[in-house]
Design a protein around this motif. Structure first.
Motif, PDB file in Angstrom:
ATOM      1  N   GLY A   7     -62.625 -74.587 -20.144  1.00 54.36           N
ATOM      2  CA  GLY A   7     -63.989 -74.067 -20.144  1.00 54.36           C
ATOM      3  C   GLY A   7     -64.623 -73.902 -18.786  1.00 54.36           C
ATOM      4  O   GLY A   7     -65.740 -73.389 -18.686  1.00 54.36           O
ATOM      5  N   HIS A   8     -63.961 -74.313 -17.709  1.00 53.00           N
ATOM      6  CA  HIS A   8     -64.532 -74.158 -16.374  1.00 53.00           C
ATOM      7  C   HIS A   8     -64.374 -72.722 -15.878  1.00 53.00           C
ATOM      8  O   HIS A   8     -63.321 -72.090 -16.073  1.00 53.00           O
ATOM      9  N   ASN A   9     -65.436 -72.195 -15.260  1.00 52.59           N
ATOM     10  CA  ASN A   9     -65.309 -70.949 -14.505  1.00 52.59           C
ATOM     11  C   ASN A   9     -64.349 -71.179 -13.348  1.00 52.59           C
ATOM     12  O   ASN A   9     -64.457 -72.200 -12.655  1.00 52.59           O
ATOM     13  N   THR A  10     -63.424 -70.241 -13.115  1.00 54.87           N
ATOM     14  CA  THR A  10     -62.432 -70.440 -12.060  1.00 54.87           C
ATOM     15  C   THR A  10     -62.283 -69.179 -11.217  1.00 54.87           C
ATOM     16  O   THR A  10     -62.169 -68.075 -11.742  1.00 54.87           O
ATOM     17  N   ILE A  11     -62.296 -69.368  -9.895  1.00 56.33           N
ATOM     18  CA  ILE A  11     -62.104 -68.290  -8.925  1.00 56.33           C
ATOM     19  C   ILE A  11     -60.959 -68.683  -8.006  1.00 56.33           C
ATOM     20  O   ILE A  11     -60.905 -69.817  -7.531  1.00 56.33           O
ATOM     21  N   ILE A  12     -60.043 -67.757  -7.765  1.00 53.65           N
ATOM     22  CA  ILE A  12     -58.962 -67.967  -6.810  1.00 53.65           C
ATOM     23  C   ILE A  12     -59.182 -67.020  -5.638  1.00 53.65           C
ATOM     24  O   ILE A  12     -59.217 -65.800  -5.819  1.00 53.65           O
ATOM     25  N   PHE A  13     -59.347 -67.567  -4.444  1.00 55.59           N
ATOM     26  CA  PHE A  13     -59.537 -66.767  -3.230  1.00 55.59           C
ATOM     27  C   PHE A  13     -58.308 -66.935  -2.341  1.00 55.59           C
ATOM     28  O   PHE A  13     -57.973 -68.058  -1.953  1.00 55.59           O
ATOM     29  N   VAL A  14     -57.635 -65.826  -2.044  1.00 53.85           N
ATOM     30  CA  VAL A  14     -56.447 -65.869  -1.186  1.00 53.85           C
ATOM     31  C   VAL A  14     -56.900 -65.723   0.262  1.00 53.85           C
ATOM     32  O   VAL A  14     -57.307 -64.647   0.690  1.00 53.85           O
ATOM     33  N   ARG A  15     -56.850 -66.832   0.996  1.00 52.78           N
ATOM     34  CA  ARG A  15     -57.262 -66.816   2.405  1.00 52.78           C
ATOM     35  C   ARG A  15     -56.264 -66.070   3.274  1.00 52.78           C
ATOM     36  O   ARG A  15     -56.623 -65.331   4.187  1.00 52.78           O
ATOM     37  N   ARG A  16     -54.997 -66.327   3.015  1.00 51.98           N
ATOM     38  CA  ARG A  16     -53.941 -65.807   3.877  1.00 51.98           C
ATOM     39  C   ARG A  16     -52.701 -65.559   3.033  1.00 51.98           C
ATOM     40  O   ARG A  16     -52.415 -66.311   2.105  1.00 51.98           O
ATOM     41  N   GLY A  17     -51.967 -64.490   3.353  1.00 50.49           N
ATOM     42  CA  GLY A  17     -50.741 -64.196   2.634  1.00 50.49           C
ATOM     43  C   GLY A  17     -50.998 -63.346   1.403  1.00 50.49           C
ATOM     44  O   GLY A  17     -51.915 -62.516   1.365  1.00 50.49           O
ATOM     45  N   ARG A  18     -50.232 -63.579   0.361  1.00 49.12           N
ATOM     46  CA  ARG A  18     -50.329 -62.806  -0.880  1.00 49.12           C
ATOM     47  C   ARG A  18     -49.823 -63.685  -2.010  1.00 49.12           C
ATOM     48  O   ARG A  18     -48.832 -64.407  -1.850  1.00 49.12           O
ATOM     49  N   ALA A  19     -50.505 -63.634  -3.157  1.00 45.73           N
ATOM     50  CA  ALA A  19     -50.163 -64.558  -4.234  1.00 45.73           C
ATOM     51  C   ALA A  19     -50.189 -63.862  -5.585  1.00 45.73           C
ATOM     52  O   ALA A  19     -50.943 -62.913  -5.811  1.00 45.73           O
ATOM     53  N   SER A  20     -49.359 -64.373  -6.488  1.00 44.70           N
ATOM     54  CA  SER A  20     -49.429 -64.030  -7.899  1.00 44.70           C
ATOM     55  C   SER A  20     -50.228 -65.121  -8.593  1.00 44.70           C
ATOM     56  O   SER A  20     -49.936 -66.310  -8.433  1.00 44.70           O
ATOM     57  N   VAL A  21     -51.249 -64.708  -9.354  1.00 48.41           N
ATOM     58  CA  VAL A  21     -52.140 -65.656 -10.024  1.00 48.41           C
ATOM     59  C   VAL A  21     -52.101 -65.376 -11.520  1.00 48.41           C
ATOM     60  O   VAL A  21     -52.345 -64.255 -11.957  1.00 48.41           O
ATOM     61  N   MET A  22     -51.791 -66.386 -12.310  1.00 50.83           N
ATOM     62  CA  MET A  22     -51.791 -66.237 -13.767  1.00 50.83           C
ATOM     63  C   MET A  22     -52.711 -67.279 -14.376  1.00 50.83           C
ATOM     64  O   MET A  22     -52.522 -68.483 -14.190  1.00 50.83           O
ATOM     65  N   GLY A  23     -53.729 -66.794 -15.087  1.00 48.42           N
ATOM     66  CA  GLY A  23     -54.598 -67.665 -15.864  1.00 48.42           C
ATOM     67  C   GLY A  23     -54.603 -67.150 -17.286  1.00 48.42           C
ATOM     68  O   GLY A  23     -54.887 -65.985 -17.541  1.00 48.42           O
ATOM     69  N   GLY A  24     -54.230 -67.988 -18.240  1.00 51.42           N
ATOM     70  CA  GLY A  24     -54.059 -67.505 -19.606  1.00 51.42           C
ATOM     71  C   GLY A  24     -52.782 -66.683 -19.703  1.00 51.42           C
ATOM     72  O   GLY A  24     -51.714 -67.107 -19.296  1.00 51.42           O
ATOM     73  N   THR A  25     -52.908 -65.444 -20.199  1.00 52.95           N
ATOM     74  CA  THR A  25     -51.725 -64.594 -20.394  1.00 52.95           C
ATOM     75  C   THR A  25     -51.652 -63.450 -19.394  1.00 52.95           C
ATOM     76  O   THR A  25     -50.715 -62.659 -19.437  1.00 52.95           O
ATOM     77  N   LYS A  26     -52.622 -63.334 -18.496  1.00 50.19           N
ATOM     78  CA  LYS A  26     -52.664 -62.216 -17.565  1.00 50.19           C
ATOM     79  C   LYS A  26     -52.261 -62.657 -16.172  1.00 50.19           C
ATOM     80  O   LYS A  26     -52.683 -63.709 -15.689  1.00 50.19           O
ATOM     81  N   GLU A  27     -51.435 -61.823 -15.520  1.00 53.22           N
ATOM     82  CA  GLU A  27     -50.984 -62.108 -14.169  1.00 53.22           C
ATOM     83  C   GLU A  27     -51.593 -61.099 -13.207  1.00 53.22           C
ATOM     84  O   GLU A  27     -51.648 -59.895 -13.501  1.00 53.22           O
ATOM     85  N   HIS A  28     -52.061 -61.575 -12.062  1.00 54.77           N
ATOM     86  CA  HIS A  28     -52.689 -60.714 -11.063  1.00 54.77           C
ATOM     87  C   HIS A  28     -52.001 -60.929  -9.717  1.00 54.77           C
ATOM     88  O   HIS A  28     -51.704 -62.066  -9.344  1.00 54.77           O
TER      89      HIS A  28
END
Length: 239
Positions: A150-171
């Protein structure tokens, strides 16, 4: 207001007498509460020597019942911030040792919140997570971070490049990019797509309260906002 210094020095001063300088890896966690006048800028010493200044400043809202709390300043030095090593999600522990041998390991610096039984030093008025994540040298190795449901979540990529998956979606998120995740689920899966990728994880419990904002003031109603502006103009927040 939360200020995290990555490179250079950031100086702080405010109307209740706090004055401080933070350097690489340090954090200042300031609660404005019922009112404070403050400023952050590169330090006098750093202005003379020059160099790269890298920092991030975040605004964290207060619950309505704590809006008028007295102002508070928390200086948090890098040595006070615990670092929790990460184990790849899909590998047994004995495999991880050989995979990571000779490589810079992945770890999470816990500024606020708790991870795997380790709690960060920042004191907040609502449940929040602020984690500085270093994904190390290895790429395309998945790591899982538990986030409270239930928490609001933000992922900020400071440096480089990342794959982020929360739930069923990948970004796929580039440097200086942001992923906003859904409230559903309790696991965030991260993979570095470049060596030494670094990300900030910001999460917190939603208030579900109205917001009234203007300039530096964030309250819950227009009437409270007008009172805050009056307090500022009349000098009740100091100078």
């Amino acid at each position: 207001t939360i200020t995290v210094a990555f490179q250079g020095e950031v100086e702080h001063r405010d109307s209740v007498g706090n004055r401080d300088v933070i350097g690489p890896g340090d954090v200042q966690w300031m609660t404005a509460g019922r009112g404070i006048i403050h400023e952050e800028y590169h330090s006098t010493a750093f202005a003379k020597t020059g160099g790269t200044l890298e920092m991030v400043q975040l605004w964290l809202n207060l619950p309505a019942k704590h809006k008028m709390t007295p102002p508070k300043y928390q200086p948090i030095l890098k040595d006070q911030i615990p670092c929790v090593p990460l184990t790849p999600a899909d590998l047994a522990r004995e495999d991880c040792t050989s995979l990571q041998e000779g490589c810079e390991p992945a770890c999470v610096k816990i500024i606020a919140g708790e991870l795997n039984g380790t709690r960060g030093p920042a004191a907040s008025f609502s449940p929040v997570e602020l984690w500085d994540v270093e994904l190390g040298e290895l790429t395309k190795v998945p790591y899982e971070l538990p986030i409270p449901e239930g928490h609001n979540t933000i992922i900020f990529v400071r440096r480089g490049r990342a794959s982020v998956m929360g739930g069923t979606k990948e970004h796929e998120v580039e440097a200086q990019g942001v992923a906003l995740l859904n409230l559903e689920g309790s696991i965030v899966r991260l993979q570095a797509l470049e060596p030494h990728t670094q990300v900030l994880v910001l999460a917190g419990e939603p208030f579900d309260e109205p917001i009234a904002a203007m300039g530096p003031f964030v309250m819950n109603t227009r009437q409270e906002l007008q009172q805050a502006q009056l307090d500022f103009r009349s000098g009740r927040m100091g100078s």
